[in-house]
Motif scaffolding. Structure first.
Motif, PDB file in Angstrom:
ATOM      1  N   LYS A 135       0.759  -1.305   0.032  1.00 34.77           N
ATOM      2  CA  LYS A 135      -0.048  -0.193   0.123  1.00 34.77           C
ATOM      3  C   LYS A 135       0.974   1.358   0.182  1.00 34.77           C
ATOM      4  O   LYS A 135       1.086   2.074   0.833  1.00 34.77           O
ATOM      5  N   VAL A 136       1.641   1.415  -1.303  1.00 33.27           N
ATOM      6  CA  VAL A 136       2.485   2.490  -1.193  1.00 33.27           C
ATOM      7  C   VAL A 136       2.141   3.828  -0.771  1.00 33.27           C
ATOM      8  O   VAL A 136       2.594   4.400   0.030  1.00 33.27           O
ATOM      9  N   LEU A 137       0.989   4.277  -1.327  1.00 29.51           N
ATOM     10  CA  LEU A 137       0.470   5.629  -1.246  1.00 29.51           C
ATOM     11  C   LEU A 137       0.029   5.940   0.436  1.00 29.51           C
ATOM     12  O   LEU A 137       0.625   7.070   0.910  1.00 29.51           O
ATOM     13  N   ASN A 138      -0.883   5.051   0.551  1.00 27.47           N
ATOM     14  CA  ASN A 138      -1.213   5.236   2.170  1.00 27.47           C
ATOM     15  C   ASN A 138      -0.088   5.510   3.327  1.00 27.47           C
ATOM     16  O   ASN A 138      -0.086   6.145   3.976  1.00 27.47           O
ATOM     17  N   SER A 139       0.908   4.077   2.846  1.00 28.61           N
ATOM     18  CA  SER A 139       1.952   4.227   4.004  1.00 28.61           C
ATOM     19  C   SER A 139       2.736   5.268   3.859  1.00 28.61           C
ATOM     20  O   SER A 139       3.440   5.781   4.777  1.00 28.61           O
ATOM     21  N   MET A 140       3.131   5.867   2.379  1.00 27.19           N
ATOM     22  CA  MET A 140       3.946   6.990   2.293  1.00 27.19           C
ATOM     23  C   MET A 140       3.614   8.032   3.176  1.00 27.19           C
ATOM     24  O   MET A 140       4.100   8.813   3.961  1.00 27.19           O
ATOM     25  N   GLU A 141       2.066   8.287   3.009  1.00 26.22           N
ATOM     26  CA  GLU A 141       1.548   9.476   3.708  1.00 26.22           C
ATOM     27  C   GLU A 141       1.690   9.343   5.231  1.00 26.22           C
ATOM     28  O   GLU A 141       2.021  10.331   5.950  1.00 26.22           O
ATOM     29  N   THR A 142       1.389   8.091   5.605  1.00 25.01           N
ATOM     30  CA  THR A 142       1.593   7.781   7.076  1.00 25.01           C
ATOM     31  C   THR A 142       3.022   8.050   7.794  1.00 25.01           C
ATOM     32  O   THR A 142       3.196   8.644   8.656  1.00 25.01           O
TER      33      THR A 142
END
Lengths: 151, 112
Positions: free
Chosen positions: B39-46
């Motif tokens: 989950k690249v995008l979600n994890s990046m933001e977190t």
């Protein structure tokens, strides 16, 4: 070192009550929680550990290593010193025991245990007063520093 | 000093830094660094929000997402620029754990 065992610690208890090695690694939180008391034992505060610079832990661990090493060396030195005292005390012990059963015992045999502890800090001893020649040499050196008497 | 990144957004400097407290707090809320692959995008933001937590704890998730979205704007491939930043953040994240191990570090070099 204790901290080295934390990462990849996958030990668990199985259903039969025995211990097992499982494949699921510990989460970061679990590892951090486990390491916290270890680093607090090294002298790191709770706040420094959780909220401080993460690199601080490296220095606390190194300081702990140095402290432990110094304690070990100190303990080793004390044991060695004790050995010397013991050796001194028992130097004539064999002869003294033999004397008890001997028909012609040797006289003036007694324990040679030092009456005072060894002076380990010899620098604390007051220095002997300088001889006249030494004093003259010292003064000459001082004068030469001031661009003095020597040609 | 542990690695820090100065992040400038709308003429304000923010210091990105990872603390153990932030890791614990975000993992408690369901973040897992291993999800970064899936989950690249979600994890990046977190992860970005996590790295702000130490020095700017009052920044909300939404604001952090906006800040991350601004990375690479005007660039041909903004995601690539964001991923470069995330790569640095992952290193900082791992540093929080790696600094607990005092094992001597080994290096390696591939030969032809």
């Amino acid at each position: 070192m204790e901290g080295d065992e934390l990462i990849g610690d996958t030990h668990s208890i199985n259903d039969e009550g025995g211990s097992d090695y499982v494949t699921a690694p510990l989460s970061y939180t679990e590892v951090l929680d486990k390491a916290c008391p270890i680093f607090m034992n090294y002298g790191m505060s709770y706040n420094d550990y959780w909220k401080g610079d993460v690199e601080m832990a490296v220095f606390y661990a190194e300081a702990h290593r140095l402290r432990t090493q110094a304690e070990l060396e100190n303990h080793n030195f004390k044991s060695w010193l004790l050995g010397i005292y013991f050796d001194k005390a028992t130097q004539n012990l064999g002869q003294i025991i033999l004397n008890a059963f001997s028909k012609r015992p040797k006289k003036n045999l007694k324990s040679v245990f030092p009456k005072e502890p060894f002076d380990l800090a010899e620098s604390r001893k007051p220095q002997a007063p300088l001889t006249k020649e030494a004093e003259a040499e010292r003064m000459e050196a001082i004068f030469s520093l001031w661009g003095g008497t020597k040609q | 000093m542990a690695k820090q990144i100065i992040f400038t957004y709308e003429k304000t400097d923010y210091t990105l830094e990872v603390s153990r407290e932030a890791i614990k707090r975000f993992e408690k809320n369901g973040f897992n660094i291993n999800d970064l692959g899936a989950k690249v995008l979600n994890s990046m933001e977190t992860l970005f929000h996590l790295s702000l937590y130490k020095n700017h704890p009052f920044i909300k998730e939404k604001q952090a997402s906006q800040m991350l979205e601004a990375v690479g704007v005007g660039h041909d491939n903004p995601l690539e620029v964001q991923l470069e930043l995330v790569k640095e953040l992952v290193e900082m994240y791992q540093e929080a754990l790696n600094t607990l191990s005092t094992t001597k570090k080994a290096t390696w070099k591939a030969m032809n």
